[in-house]
Design a protein around this motif. Structure first.
Motif, PDB file in Angstrom:
ATOM      1  N   GLU A  97       0.825  -1.215   0.000  1.00 49.28           N
ATOM      2  CA  GLU A  97       0.000   0.000   0.000  1.00 49.28           C
ATOM      3  C   GLU A  97       0.857   1.261   0.000  1.00 49.28           C
ATOM      4  O   GLU A  97       0.542   2.234  -0.694  1.00 49.28           O
ATOM      5  N   ARG A  98       1.932   1.248   0.765  1.00 47.49           N
ATOM      6  CA  ARG A  98       2.835   2.408   0.787  1.00 47.49           C
ATOM      7  C   ARG A  98       3.467   2.597  -0.582  1.00 47.49           C
ATOM      8  O   ARG A  98       3.578   3.721  -1.079  1.00 47.49           O
ATOM      9  N   CYS A  99       3.879   1.496  -1.219  1.00 53.46           N
ATOM     10  CA  CYS A  99       4.489   1.556  -2.544  1.00 53.46           C
ATOM     11  C   CYS A  99       3.489   2.112  -3.549  1.00 53.46           C
ATOM     12  O   CYS A  99       3.823   2.989  -4.358  1.00 53.46           O
ATOM     13  N   ARG A 100       2.263   1.629  -3.495  1.00 47.55           N
ATOM     14  CA  ARG A 100       1.219   2.088  -4.410  1.00 47.55           C
ATOM     15  C   ARG A 100       0.960   3.593  -4.225  1.00 47.55           C
ATOM     16  O   ARG A 100       0.815   4.333  -5.204  1.00 47.55           O
ATOM     17  N   PHE A 123      13.078   4.156  -9.421  1.00 52.96           N
ATOM     18  CA  PHE A 123      12.626   5.078  -8.387  1.00 52.96           C
ATOM     19  C   PHE A 123      12.136   4.315  -7.152  1.00 52.96           C
ATOM     20  O   PHE A 123      12.525   4.616  -6.020  1.00 52.96           O
ATOM     21  N   LEU A 124      11.303   3.308  -7.369  1.00 53.82           N
ATOM     22  CA  LEU A 124      10.757   2.543  -6.249  1.00 53.82           C
ATOM     23  C   LEU A 124      11.820   1.679  -5.576  1.00 53.82           C
ATOM     24  O   LEU A 124      11.809   1.502  -4.349  1.00 53.82           O
ATOM     25  N   ARG A 135       6.525  -4.949  -8.527  1.00 56.15           N
ATOM     26  CA  ARG A 135       5.886  -5.714  -9.604  1.00 56.15           C
ATOM     27  C   ARG A 135       4.371  -5.588  -9.530  1.00 56.15           C
ATOM     28  O   ARG A 135       3.713  -5.343 -10.538  1.00 56.15           O
ATOM     29  N   HIS A 136       3.807  -5.720  -8.331  1.00 53.12           N
ATOM     30  CA  HIS A 136       2.356  -5.603  -8.161  1.00 53.12           C
ATOM     31  C   HIS A 136       1.861  -4.217  -8.553  1.00 53.12           C
ATOM     32  O   HIS A 136       0.835  -4.085  -9.218  1.00 53.12           O
ATOM     33  N   ARG A 139       2.229  -3.617 -12.456  1.00 52.31           N
ATOM     34  CA  ARG A 139       1.327  -4.435 -13.255  1.00 52.31           C
ATOM     35  C   ARG A 139      -0.129  -4.167 -12.912  1.00 52.31           C
ATOM     36  O   ARG A 139      -1.026  -4.672 -13.574  1.00 52.31           O
ATOM     37  N   GLY A 140      -0.364  -3.429 -11.841  1.00 47.81           N
ATOM     38  CA  GLY A 140      -1.735  -3.121 -11.450  1.00 47.81           C
ATOM     39  C   GLY A 140      -2.445  -4.309 -10.841  1.00 47.81           C
ATOM     40  O   GLY A 140      -3.670  -4.371 -10.835  1.00 47.81           O
ATOM     41  N   VAL A 141      -1.679  -5.242 -10.295  1.00 44.64           N
ATOM     42  CA  VAL A 141      -2.267  -6.436  -9.695  1.00 44.64           C
ATOM     43  C   VAL A 141      -2.793  -6.081  -8.305  1.00 44.64           C
ATOM     44  O   VAL A 141      -2.063  -5.563  -7.471  1.00 44.64           O
ATOM     45  N   GLU A 142      -4.054  -6.338  -8.076  1.00 46.20           N
ATOM     46  CA  GLU A 142      -4.660  -6.095  -6.761  1.00 46.20           C
ATOM     47  C   GLU A 142      -4.426  -7.308  -5.871  1.00 46.20           C
ATOM     48  O   GLU A 142      -4.268  -8.427  -6.345  1.00 46.20           O
TER      49      GLU A 142
END
Length: 144
Positions: A97-100, A123-124, A135-136, A139-142
């Motif tokens: 969540e922090r990464c997102r 950057f991340l 990666r999540h 890729r937009g993986v929930e």
């Protein structure tokens, strides 16, 4: 020795310090190494100096900008032991969540080219997020 204790208390009044940081800051002012260690031991016994409390505070303060790897590295550099680090890291919350959140604030849209993807990944990674979290996010993986 009283002067050394007062200086230590002045430093701790401003912000939390790890034992190693405080030792480094006060070493030049101490009459002897034994006197400095005695002051630090006394402060720990009184609950005024705590590596565990410092680690938790540091993690909470910096978790909004960095991943677990970066937080772990910073704590190690400040002389915090592995057990204190492991106890403090859950205070940061969910790394994915922090990464997102950080990714959305910085970029906001998925990379369209391999170069853009590499830039976002770098950057991340620099921020200390795990490869799995990156990666999540990219890729937009929930979460399932």
């Amino acid at each position: 020795m009283t002067e050394l204790r007062n200086r230590a208390l002045q430093l701790l009044a401003r912000r939390e310090h790890s034992r190693a940081e405080l030792h480094a800051r006060l070493a030049s002012q101490a009459e002897s190494g034994e006197a400095l260690l005695a002051v630090l031991d006394a402060l720990e016994q009184q609950g005024l100096l705590s590596d565990d409390r410092y680690a938790r505070q540091r993690v909470v303060a910096r978790a909004g900008r960095y991943g677990n790897a970066r937080l772990r590295q910073e704590l190690k550099q400040r002389g915090i032991g592995e057990s204190e680090i492991e106890a403090a890291l859950p205070e940061a919350g969910d790394e994915l969540e922090r990464c997102r959140t950080i990714w959305a604030r910085k970029f906001g849209q998925p990379p369209e080219t391999p170069e853009a993807r590499a830039k976002q990944t770098r950057f991340l990674q620099y921020r200390g997020f795990s490869h799995e979290a990156i990666r999540h996010v990219l890729r937009g993986v929930e979460d399932e």
